[in-house]
Design a protein around this motif. Structure first.
Motif, PDB file in Angstrom:
ATOM      1  N   VAL A   6       0.828  -1.199   0.000  1.00 44.37           N
ATOM      2  CA  VAL A   6       0.000   0.000   0.000  1.00 44.37           C
ATOM      3  C   VAL A   6       0.861   1.247   0.000  1.00 44.37           C
ATOM      4  O   VAL A   6       0.712   2.112  -0.841  1.00 44.37           O
ATOM      5  N   GLY A   7       1.773   1.376   0.944  1.00 42.45           N
ATOM      6  CA  GLY A   7       2.619   2.557   1.035  1.00 42.45           C
ATOM      7  C   GLY A   7       4.081   2.187   0.915  1.00 42.45           C
ATOM      8  O   GLY A   7       4.568   1.325   1.630  1.00 42.45           O
ATOM      9  N   LYS A   8       4.776   2.865   0.023  1.00 43.07           N
ATOM     10  CA  LYS A   8       6.185   2.553  -0.174  1.00 43.07           C
ATOM     11  C   LYS A   8       7.028   3.102   0.965  1.00 43.07           C
ATOM     12  O   LYS A   8       8.043   2.527   1.320  1.00 43.07           O
ATOM     13  N   TYR A   9       6.604   4.214   1.527  1.00 45.33           N
ATOM     14  CA  TYR A   9       7.387   4.876   2.574  1.00 45.33           C
ATOM     15  C   TYR A   9       6.663   4.794   3.907  1.00 45.33           C
ATOM     16  O   TYR A   9       5.451   4.957   3.977  1.00 45.33           O
ATOM     17  N   PRO A  10       7.423   4.564   4.994  1.00 43.49           N
ATOM     18  CA  PRO A  10       6.800   4.495   6.322  1.00 43.49           C
ATOM     19  C   PRO A  10       6.183   5.841   6.717  1.00 43.49           C
ATOM     20  O   PRO A  10       6.612   6.901   6.262  1.00 43.49           O
ATOM     21  N   GLU A  11       5.198   5.786   7.577  1.00 41.81           N
ATOM     22  CA  GLU A  11       4.492   6.990   8.020  1.00 41.81           C
ATOM     23  C   GLU A  11       5.442   7.974   8.697  1.00 41.81           C
ATOM     24  O   GLU A  11       5.340   9.185   8.507  1.00 41.81           O
ATOM     25  N   ALA A  12       6.395   7.472   9.478  1.00 40.72           N
ATOM     26  CA  ALA A  12       7.354   8.358  10.157  1.00 40.72           C
ATOM     27  C   ALA A  12       8.193   9.133   9.136  1.00 40.72           C
ATOM     28  O   ALA A  12       8.481  10.321   9.318  1.00 40.72           O
ATOM     29  N   PHE A  13       8.588   8.470   8.052  1.00 42.43           N
ATOM     30  CA  PHE A  13       9.356   9.123   6.991  1.00 42.43           C
ATOM     31  C   PHE A  13       8.525  10.220   6.333  1.00 42.43           C
ATOM     32  O   PHE A  13       9.002  11.328   6.072  1.00 42.43           O
ATOM     33  N   ARG A  14       7.260   9.923   6.087  1.00 41.68           N
ATOM     34  CA  ARG A  14       6.371  10.911   5.467  1.00 41.68           C
ATOM     35  C   ARG A  14       6.218  12.149   6.358  1.00 41.68           C
ATOM     36  O   ARG A  14       6.286  13.278   5.874  1.00 41.68           O
ATOM     37  N   ARG A  15       6.002  11.912   7.651  1.00 41.03           N
ATOM     38  CA  ARG A  15       5.852  13.052   8.582  1.00 41.03           C
ATOM     39  C   ARG A  15       7.112  13.901   8.625  1.00 41.03           C
ATOM     40  O   ARG A  15       7.057  15.126   8.609  1.00 41.03           O
ATOM     41  N   MET A  16       8.280  13.230   8.683  1.00 41.00           N
ATOM     42  CA  MET A  16       9.554  13.949   8.700  1.00 41.00           C
ATOM     43  C   MET A  16       9.719  14.773   7.429  1.00 41.00           C
ATOM     44  O   MET A  16      10.112  15.935   7.457  1.00 41.00           O
ATOM     45  N   ALA A  17       9.384  14.181   6.294  1.00 41.05           N
ATOM     46  CA  ALA A  17       9.512  14.881   5.010  1.00 41.05           C
ATOM     47  C   ALA A  17       8.590  16.098   4.968  1.00 41.05           C
ATOM     48  O   ALA A  17       8.986  17.177   4.510  1.00 41.05           O
ATOM     49  N   LEU A  18       7.372  15.956   5.463  1.00 38.36           N
ATOM     50  CA  LEU A  18       6.420  17.068   5.463  1.00 38.36           C
ATOM     51  C   LEU A  18       6.849  18.182   6.413  1.00 38.36           C
ATOM     52  O   LEU A  18       6.659  19.368   6.126  1.00 38.36           O
ATOM     53  N   GLU A  19       7.441  17.813   7.550  1.00 38.19           N
ATOM     54  CA  GLU A  19       7.950  18.836   8.485  1.00 38.19           C
ATOM     55  C   GLU A  19       9.079  19.623   7.838  1.00 38.19           C
ATOM     56  O   GLU A  19       9.136  20.839   7.937  1.00 38.19           O
ATOM     57  N   ARG A  20       9.988  18.915   7.171  1.00 38.06           N
ATOM     58  CA  ARG A  20      11.094  19.600   6.500  1.00 38.06           C
ATOM     59  C   ARG A  20      10.591  20.437   5.321  1.00 38.06           C
ATOM     60  O   ARG A  20      11.159  21.477   5.012  1.00 38.06           O
ATOM     61  N   MET A  21       9.525  19.994   4.706  1.00 38.70           N
ATOM     62  CA  MET A  21       8.966  20.701   3.562  1.00 38.70           C
ATOM     63  C   MET A  21       8.412  22.071   3.972  1.00 38.70           C
ATOM     64  O   MET A  21       8.450  23.015   3.198  1.00 38.70           O
ATOM     65  N   LYS A  22       7.921  22.180   5.205  1.00 35.23           N
ATOM     66  CA  LYS A  22       7.352  23.449   5.685  1.00 35.23           C
ATOM     67  C   LYS A  22       8.383  24.573   5.683  1.00 35.23           C
ATOM     68  O   LYS A  22       8.054  25.721   5.407  1.00 35.23           O
ATOM     69  N   ASP A  23       9.632  24.241   6.007  1.00 32.93           N
ATOM     70  CA  ASP A  23      10.673  25.259   6.157  1.00 32.93           C
ATOM     71  C   ASP A  23      11.680  25.290   5.007  1.00 32.93           C
ATOM     72  O   ASP A  23      12.583  26.123   5.023  1.00 32.93           O
ATOM     73  N   CYS A  24      11.538  24.413   4.040  1.00 30.85           N
ATOM     74  CA  CYS A  24      12.565  24.354   2.996  1.00 30.85           C
ATOM     75  C   CYS A  24      12.352  25.442   1.952  1.00 30.85           C
ATOM     76  O   CYS A  24      11.247  25.914   1.733  1.00 30.85           O
ATOM     77  N   VAL A  25      13.452  25.829   1.323  1.00 26.77           N
ATOM     78  CA  VAL A  25      13.417  26.848   0.278  1.00 26.77           C
ATOM     79  C   VAL A  25      13.031  26.217  -1.052  1.00 26.77           C
ATOM     80  O   VAL A  25      12.277  26.796  -1.822  1.00 26.77           O
ATOM     81  N   SER A  26      13.549  25.023  -1.307  1.00 26.20           N
ATOM     82  CA  SER A  26      13.306  24.360  -2.591  1.00 26.20           C
ATOM     83  C   SER A  26      12.765  22.952  -2.343  1.00 26.20           C
ATOM     84  O   SER A  26      13.472  22.075  -1.839  1.00 26.20           O
ATOM     85  N   VAL A  27      11.505  22.745  -2.699  1.00 23.62           N
ATOM     86  CA  VAL A  27      10.898  21.425  -2.556  1.00 23.62           C
ATOM     87  C   VAL A  27      11.582  20.431  -3.491  1.00 23.62           C
ATOM     88  O   VAL A  27      11.767  19.272  -3.148  1.00 23.62           O
ATOM     89  N   THR A  28      12.007  20.902  -4.655  1.00 21.29           N
ATOM     90  CA  THR A  28      12.703  20.026  -5.604  1.00 21.29           C
ATOM     91  C   THR A  28      14.005  19.499  -5.002  1.00 21.29           C
ATOM     92  O   THR A  28      14.310  18.313  -5.105  1.00 21.29           O
ATOM     93  N   ALA A  29      14.766  20.393  -4.354  1.00 21.86           N
ATOM     94  CA  ALA A  29      16.023  19.979  -3.725  1.00 21.86           C
ATOM     95  C   ALA A  29      15.758  18.995  -2.586  1.00 21.86           C
ATOM     96  O   ALA A  29      16.486  17.999  -2.434  1.00 21.86           O
ATOM     97  N   LEU A  30      14.730  19.268  -1.795  1.00 24.23           N
ATOM     98  CA  LEU A  30      14.383  18.362  -0.694  1.00 24.23           C
ATOM     99  C   LEU A  30      13.997  16.993  -1.245  1.00 24.23           C
ATOM    100  O   LEU A  30      14.417  15.959  -0.712  1.00 24.23           O
ATOM    101  N   ALA A  31      13.203  16.992  -2.300  1.00 24.77           N
ATOM    102  CA  ALA A  31      12.773  15.727  -2.897  1.00 24.77           C
ATOM    103  C   ALA A  31      13.968  14.916  -3.381  1.00 24.77           C
ATOM    104  O   ALA A  31      14.033  13.708  -3.171  1.00 24.77           O
TER     105      ALA A  31
END
Length: 112
Positions: A6-31
């Motif tokens: 169902v999900g390739k990435y664990p829920e904890a990874f998703r939450r961490m990624a979304l938290e970092r996404m809030k403050d990042c300058v470039s979503v492309t670089a974060l991705a």
């Protein structure tokens, strides 16, 4: 037949990624750093907005829908304007070609 994941990435990874996404300058670089496509990050963000206290009627969701609707109406109105401009140009062209030179016909003056 294999078990579908169902999900390739664990829920904890998703939450961490979304938290970092809030403050990042470039979503492309974060991705790139996380090894995830940036569209996946935005997908997670949309799904999280709805699942975490947000509803289908959340303010952000309403604004996104309004923007989408306004863009559609703007596109329709632009097409209408283009259509009427073209029609007006055709009418003006016909009017000019049917009137000839545009001058008045010569008449003789009455010699009273």
């Amino acid at each position: 037949m294999g078990k579908r994941r169902v999900g390739k990435y664990p829920e904890a990874f998703r939450r961490m990624a979304l938290e970092r996404m809030k403050d990042c300058v470039s979503v492309t670089a974060l991705a790139k750093e996380l090894g995830v496509d940036r569209t996946v990050l935005y997908h997670w963000q949309r799904n999280t907005d709805v699942s975490e206290g947000g509803t289908a009627n959340s303010p952000v969701r309403k604004l996104r829908k309004e923007v989408r609707d306004l863009k559609r109406v703007l596109a329709e109105k632009t097409l209408e304007v283009d259509f009427f401009k073209g029609a007006l140009q055709k009418i003006e062209a016909r009017r000019q070609s049917s009137s000839g030179s545009g001058g008045t016909a010569s008449t003789t003056k009455c010699g009273k």
